[in-house]
Design an enzyme around this catalytic site. Structure first.
Site, PDB file in Angstrom:
ATOM      1  N   ASP A 114       0.280  -2.881   4.365  1.00  0.00           N
ATOM      2  CA  ASP A 114       0.960  -1.754   3.723  1.00  0.00           C
ATOM      3  C   ASP A 114       2.447  -1.856   4.044  1.00  0.00           C
ATOM      4  O   ASP A 114       2.838  -1.934   5.217  1.00  0.00           O
ATOM      5  CB  ASP A 114       0.411  -0.426   4.245  1.00  0.00           C
ATOM      6  CG  ASP A 114      -1.007  -0.158   3.767  1.00  0.00           C
ATOM      7  OD1 ASP A 114      -1.560  -1.005   3.044  1.00  0.00           O
ATOM      8  OD2 ASP A 114      -1.573   0.885   4.144  1.00  0.00           O
TER       9      ASP A 114
ATOM     10  N   ASP B 286      -8.789   6.993  -5.240  1.00  0.00           N
ATOM     11  CA  ASP B 286      -8.582   7.617  -3.940  1.00  0.00           C
ATOM     12  C   ASP B 286      -9.134   9.032  -4.032  1.00  0.00           C
ATOM     13  O   ASP B 286      -8.635   9.832  -4.831  1.00  0.00           O
ATOM     14  CB  ASP B 286      -7.101   7.638  -3.581  1.00  0.00           C
ATOM     15  CG  ASP B 286      -6.480   6.249  -3.656  1.00  0.00           C
ATOM     16  OD1 ASP B 286      -7.143   5.297  -3.205  1.00  0.00           O
ATOM     17  OD2 ASP B 286      -5.357   6.120  -4.169  1.00  0.00           O
TER      18      ASP B 286
END
Length: 237
Positions: free
Chosen positions: A8, A129
């Protein structure tokens, strides 16, 4: 099952957020390219890269880091974060990404997504998500009144081949994945599911592998040295 080490990127650094909260950031490396090389050297078959700044703001502040990662390793890379138009998809694929992951588009631009699925096929994936079974968008900042399993079925019907499914409540918590949802998705859809969020132990990997999932993303557990990547690979081979 493919194990995807996660990288990330925020401000061109390798970081991890807790439950997607931008005010809860741990910086693990100032050089995401070296981190990519590390996972490749340990036997990774595929990398999962997320542009966190892009997910939040739709900019492309981490472009140089992402392009360097792709050029510096031989294994394929899938990339997500703020990809909300075809121009960005083309840009990343032209840069060498193997698969591009869109998220918000699955809620806000379904007609466009249907068109793109026909064009890019295996090179396009969707990130779902979910928070309490409802789909979150725009870097997890908004939650839509859309059931995540219903959305998976819709995506499969329009030709999407791969879904990265994250239970936000599990992400970065080192408490194990939401096994129930992955079992349900495996039973109710034929789409390739990549589990994300909470994968922490070898037992987690054994359980996910037994569900015949396409893949699992591992993040914080690797960076906090709670899980040895080589041992994890042995569990699926």
């Amino acid at each position: 099952m493919i194990l995807f080490p996660a990288i990330d990127i925020k401000d061109n650094q390798c970081v991890r957020l807790t439950q997607g909260k931008f005010d809860q950031v741990n910086v693990y490396s100032a050089d995401p390219v070296e981190m990519a090389k590390k996972w490749e050297s340990m036997g990774a078959r595929y990398l999962h890269v997320v542009d966190l700044d892009g997910a939040k703001s739709e900019g492309f502040q981490n472009k140089k880091s992402i392009e360097k990662i792709i050029k510096s390793i031989k294994i394929p890379v899938q990339i997500g974060g703020g990809i909300r138009n075809e121009e960005r998809i083309k840009e990343l694929l032209n840069a060498g990404a193997q698969r591009v992951i869109v998220g918000t588009m699955a809620i806000e631009q379904q007609e466009l997504l249907t068109e793109l699925a026909a064009v890019y096929k295996e090179h396009l994936a969707v990130s779902i998500d979910a928070l309490n079974g409802k789909v979150a968008t725009r870097g997890w900042q908004d939650v839509a009144d859309v059931d995540s399993i219903d959305l998976c079925k819709l995506l499969e019907s329009i030709g999407i081949k791969h879904v990265v499914y994250t239970d936000i409540s599990k992400d970065g918590m080192l408490s194990g994945p939401n096994f129930h949802i992955y079992e349900e998705l495996s039973q109710k859809t034929g789409i390739n599911i990549i589990a994300s969020g909470g994968v922490t132990t070898l037992d987690d990997i054994r359980k996910l592998n037994s569900m015949n999932l396409y893949g699992a993303i591992i993040g914080k557990a690797l960076y906090d040295n709670r899980l040895d990547f080589k041992e994890a690979l042995r569990e699926i081979n």
